[in-house]
Design a protein around this motif. Structure first.
Motif, PDB file in Angstrom:
ATOM      1  N   TYR A   7      -1.224  16.864 -36.249  1.00 48.66           N
ATOM      2  CA  TYR A   7      -1.801  18.023 -35.414  1.00 48.66           C
ATOM      3  C   TYR A   7      -3.576  16.502 -35.654  1.00 48.66           C
ATOM      4  O   TYR A   7      -3.524  16.367 -37.875  1.00 48.66           O
ATOM      5  CB  TYR A   7      -2.551  19.166 -35.632  1.00 48.66           C
ATOM      6  CG  TYR A   7      -4.065  19.372 -35.169  1.00 48.66           C
ATOM      7  CD1 TYR A   7      -4.625  19.047 -34.282  1.00 48.66           C
ATOM      8  CD2 TYR A   7      -4.744  20.698 -35.928  1.00 48.66           C
ATOM      9  CE1 TYR A   7      -5.668  19.286 -34.048  1.00 48.66           C
ATOM     10  CE2 TYR A   7      -5.733  20.599 -35.630  1.00 48.66           C
ATOM     11  CZ  TYR A   7      -6.656  20.178 -34.773  1.00 48.66           C
ATOM     12  OH  TYR A   7      -8.081  20.743 -33.983  1.00 48.66           O
ATOM     13  N   PHE A   8      -4.202  15.952 -35.204  1.00 54.56           N
ATOM     14  CA  PHE A   8      -5.119  15.184 -35.693  1.00 54.56           C
ATOM     15  C   PHE A   8      -6.568  15.855 -35.020  1.00 54.56           C
ATOM     16  O   PHE A   8      -6.772  15.419 -33.818  1.00 54.56           O
ATOM     17  CB  PHE A   8      -5.015  13.341 -36.089  1.00 54.56           C
ATOM     18  CG  PHE A   8      -6.341  12.825 -35.894  1.00 54.56           C
ATOM     19  CD1 PHE A   8      -6.396  12.453 -37.395  1.00 54.56           C
ATOM     20  CD2 PHE A   8      -7.592  12.982 -34.979  1.00 54.56           C
ATOM     21  CE1 PHE A   8      -7.594  11.626 -37.912  1.00 54.56           C
ATOM     22  CE2 PHE A   8      -7.576  11.431 -35.643  1.00 54.56           C
ATOM     23  CZ  PHE A   8      -8.315  11.330 -36.807  1.00 54.56           C
ATOM     24  N   GLN A  67     -10.034  16.360 -39.600  1.00 54.37           N
ATOM     25  CA  GLN A  67      -8.506  16.450 -39.993  1.00 54.37           C
ATOM     26  C   GLN A  67      -8.969  15.666 -42.089  1.00 54.37           C
ATOM     27  O   GLN A  67      -8.208  15.524 -43.569  1.00 54.37           O
ATOM     28  CB  GLN A  67      -7.290  15.412 -39.666  1.00 54.37           C
ATOM     29  CG  GLN A  67      -6.669  16.117 -40.279  1.00 54.37           C
ATOM     30  CD  GLN A  67      -5.738  17.538 -40.002  1.00 54.37           C
ATOM     31  OE1 GLN A  67      -6.701  17.655 -38.163  1.00 54.37           O
ATOM     32  NE2 GLN A  67      -4.896  17.852 -39.806  1.00 54.37           N
ATOM     33  N   ALA A 119      -6.585  10.096 -42.880  1.00 48.84           N
ATOM     34  CA  ALA A 119      -5.783  10.853 -42.338  1.00 48.84           C
ATOM     35  C   ALA A 119      -4.668  10.546 -41.125  1.00 48.84           C
ATOM     36  O   ALA A 119      -4.215  11.335 -41.155  1.00 48.84           O
ATOM     37  CB  ALA A 119      -6.602  12.354 -42.016  1.00 48.84           C
ATOM     38  N   LEU A 133      -0.860  11.240 -40.873  1.00 47.37           N
ATOM     39  CA  LEU A 133      -0.555  12.217 -40.200  1.00 47.37           C
ATOM     40  C   LEU A 133       1.544  10.635 -39.262  1.00 47.37           C
ATOM     41  O   LEU A 133       1.940  11.832 -38.804  1.00 47.37           O
ATOM     42  CB  LEU A 133      -1.118  12.401 -38.915  1.00 47.37           C
ATOM     43  CG  LEU A 133      -0.365  12.555 -37.862  1.00 47.37           C
ATOM     44  CD1 LEU A 133       0.312  14.227 -37.811  1.00 47.37           C
ATOM     45  CD2 LEU A 133      -2.269  13.002 -36.829  1.00 47.37           C
TER      46      LEU A 133
END
Length: 607
Positions: free
Chosen positions: A453-454, A458, A514, A518
């Motif tokens: 999940y971004f 984040q 981030a 991910l």
């Protein structure tokens, strides 16, 4: 009687046609003072000043003349010159750090150049929208947007004050009185040359176009996020109808409908525009000229972005050919010099060639980003056939209903887009999937669904004590570990940047970091909420290519049409408290929406 006949015969058309400047108006006022006395002149002046108002056609254009900007003794760009014509819509392009935003600030007057100047016609208005700003917190949205007309309201007040003074003073023959008439004449000329508009209606139209609802108009600006405040500032700029609009990443935090509205406005209603944007579809649609900033100089193309890419490639091929020919000539000349430098009969020829080489300007080849990285996700663990199932899901915040009775099914391996105006529930549904908020109805995640999940926040979840390199090194496994520096470079973390601590990174840098983190984690359902806001075009292309090859399920919340094109196979539209499924890609969906909007307009017209 003579003066009365003059006034009686005077009408708007004749005054407008005959009076070519404010001085002639003043002369007429002075003549009337002689003929009938000052009181009659005042009446004529106050009632008829607006009749001779005219708008000068500005033949001169805004020009950038020999601009040089230096940082730490080295030139960011040097001796840059170009002209901005009245209807130019210019894309300012170049790699990050080339100086695009700095050049905008110089044109806007926000930053001084070390050399050169920006020449503007008298009374030309330049409006600048930077990437980051805050509006006043003590006004409502409508009041803040109306500040676009603050100068007009102030002019009206000043004219009223001076007219009142003209009516009450009796020193008609004094220098002060003559100067007062000149001042009110000059200001009135400016005031009445402005097109008469309904200010409130204009503010409403612009705010609606940029995605605001009527109930937002009376809310304080302090209640809105930075992205929405940016829209308020953009509204003020558009309302001013400036001679030149400077926009730095204007589409960040905008939904697709608002971007399309802005495109329409800039194409049909704006004068000159210069824009920096990583939204390829946006700049292709609005611009007709591209200025590239590279290696301290500019190249000016009278074409849009896509055509510019073709011409740039041709230009670089020509440079490469010229460079190779020059290097061959240098090698041959050097060989001649070395061969005959001790030969008396060749002394003059050798000397001539030495001087030629000393004066020779070496052909430079523009820098080109030849870095090619194919980022590949780790193989996805197999999930169930339906990773996401919604059955009559509803969500409200107190009295505010976001969406109601939403039902949808996303199959394994599907790549779908969530689109719609901001505030219609796209991110809200994602948060429900992540079990971050409560909701009504049934939301089921399939067997063995592993979510990556971004979200926009984040970046705040990163460990601030780690370096950039350590952050990625901690999650990378297998062969990808040998390419960590390449991956970081692709996402604009080159050189010493990889040793920076997370705590000193900007918001945009944290967002990119981030995203990399991910991408390296093994998941089978990727949910990306506005992943492209802080990425340049090359990085977006790398991410898009990786997502195309991703063998899991993908949910994209994005306003970037070019990014979604060829990636999302299906569209879920959020609007009117509903979620509607469209079995189109993004191009098909947008085409259908245009048709739907036309039908809606036709229905309203019939009514």
């Amino acid at each position: 009687m003579k003066a009365e006949k003059i006034i009686a015969k005077t009408n708007r058309r004749s005054i407008y046609a005959d009076l070519k400047n404010g001085q002639k108006l003043l002369d007429n006022v002075k003549k009337l003072r002689i003929l009938t006395g000052i009181k009659r002149a005042q009446v004529f002046f106050r009632q008829n000043i607006y009749l001779c108002a005219f708008k000068k056609k500005q033949d001169e254009m805004i020009s950038v003349d020999g601009i040089t900007v230096e940082f730490g003794g080295s030139a960011l760009f040097s001796d840059i010159s170009f002209v901005i014509n009245e209807k130019d819509r210019i894309a300012l392009m170049g790699k990050n750090g080339a100086g695009k935003s700095t050049l905008l600030k110089v044109i806007a007057g926000e930053r001084a150049a070390n050399k050169g100047r920006v020449s503007t016609p008298k009374d030309a208005v330049i409006a600048y929208l930077p990437q980051h700003l805050l509006t006043e917190d003590n006004r409502t949205v409508f009041e803040e947007a109306s500040q676009a007309f603050a100068r007009i309201f102030e002019m009206e007040r000043e004219i009223a004050v001076m007219n009142e003074e003209l009516a009450t003073r009796t020193d008609y023959e004094s220098d002060y009185y003559s100067n007062l008439i000149e001042r009110v004449s000059t200001l009135s000329e400016k005031y009445y040359s402005i097109e008469e508009i309904n200010f409130d209606a204009e503010v409403e139209k612009i705010l609606f176009g940029l995605g605001f609802m009527r109930e937002d108009f009376t809310r304080p600006t302090s209640e809105f996020s930075g992205g929405w405040r940016m829209r308020i500032e953009l509204a003020k700029i558009l309302l001013q109808k400036p001679d030149l609009i400077l926009l730095d990443e204007p589409t960040n935090h905008m939904d697709i409908e608002s971007i399309q509205w802005l495109e329409d406005f800039l194409i049909n209603s704006a004068k000159a525009v210069i824009v920096i944007s990583h939204d390829r579809a946006f700049i292709d649609n609005i611009t007709t000229r591209t200025i590239e900033v590279t290696m301290g100089r500019i190249y000016d193309y009278k074409v849009n972005y896509s055509h510019y890419l073709e011409l740039r490639r041709e230009r670089r091929e020509q440079q490469q050919k010229q460079f190779e020919e020059q290097q061959k000539m240098i090698a041959e000349t050097t060989e001649f010099i070395e061969r005959f430098k001790g030969t008396y009969s060749k002394t003059l020829q050798v000397g001539s060639r030495v001087k030629m080489l000393e004066k020779l300007e070496i052909v430079e080849i523009d820098e080109e980003d030849t870095f090619a990285l194919r980022l590949k996700f780790p193989p996805s663990p197999r999930s169930g056939n339906y990773p996401v199932i919604l059955e009559d899901v509803s969500k409200s915040y107190d009295e505010h209903l976001v969406f109601k009775n939403a039902s949808l099914t996303i199959s394994r391996g599907e790549k779908v887009a969530f689109v719609g105006k901001n505030g219609e529930g796209k991110s809200t549904l994602v948060k429900a999937m992540m079990n971050e908020i409560d909701y009504d109805g049934k939301l089921t995640l399939g067997h063995n669904t592993m979510i990556g999940y971004f979200a926009q926040n984040q970046a705040s979840l990163l460990d601030e004590d780690l370096t950039v390199f350590q952050t990625i090194d901690d999650v990378a496994v297998g062969d990808i570990r040998t390419k960590i520096k390449d991956i970081l470079g692709a996402f604009m973390f080159g050189g010493d940047n990889i040793t920076k601590k997370v705590k000193v990174l900007s918001g945009g840098e944290r967002t990119r970091l981030a995203m990399i983190k991910l991408l390296l984690e093994p998941v089978n359902l990727l949910i990306l909420d506005e992943p492209t806001n802080h990425l340049d075009m090359r990085t977006k292309d790398i991410l898009k290519s990786a997502l195309k090859d991703f063998d899991g399920t993908l949910i994209l919340v994005s306003h970037d049409r070019d990014f979604l094109d060829g990636l999302a196979e299906k569209v879920f539209e959020f609007g009117n408290k509903q979620i509607k499924e469209h079995l189109y890609d993004i191009k098909g969906f947008l085409q259908k929406k245009k048709l739907d909007n036309l039908k809606e307009i036709e229905r309203k017209t019939v009514k």
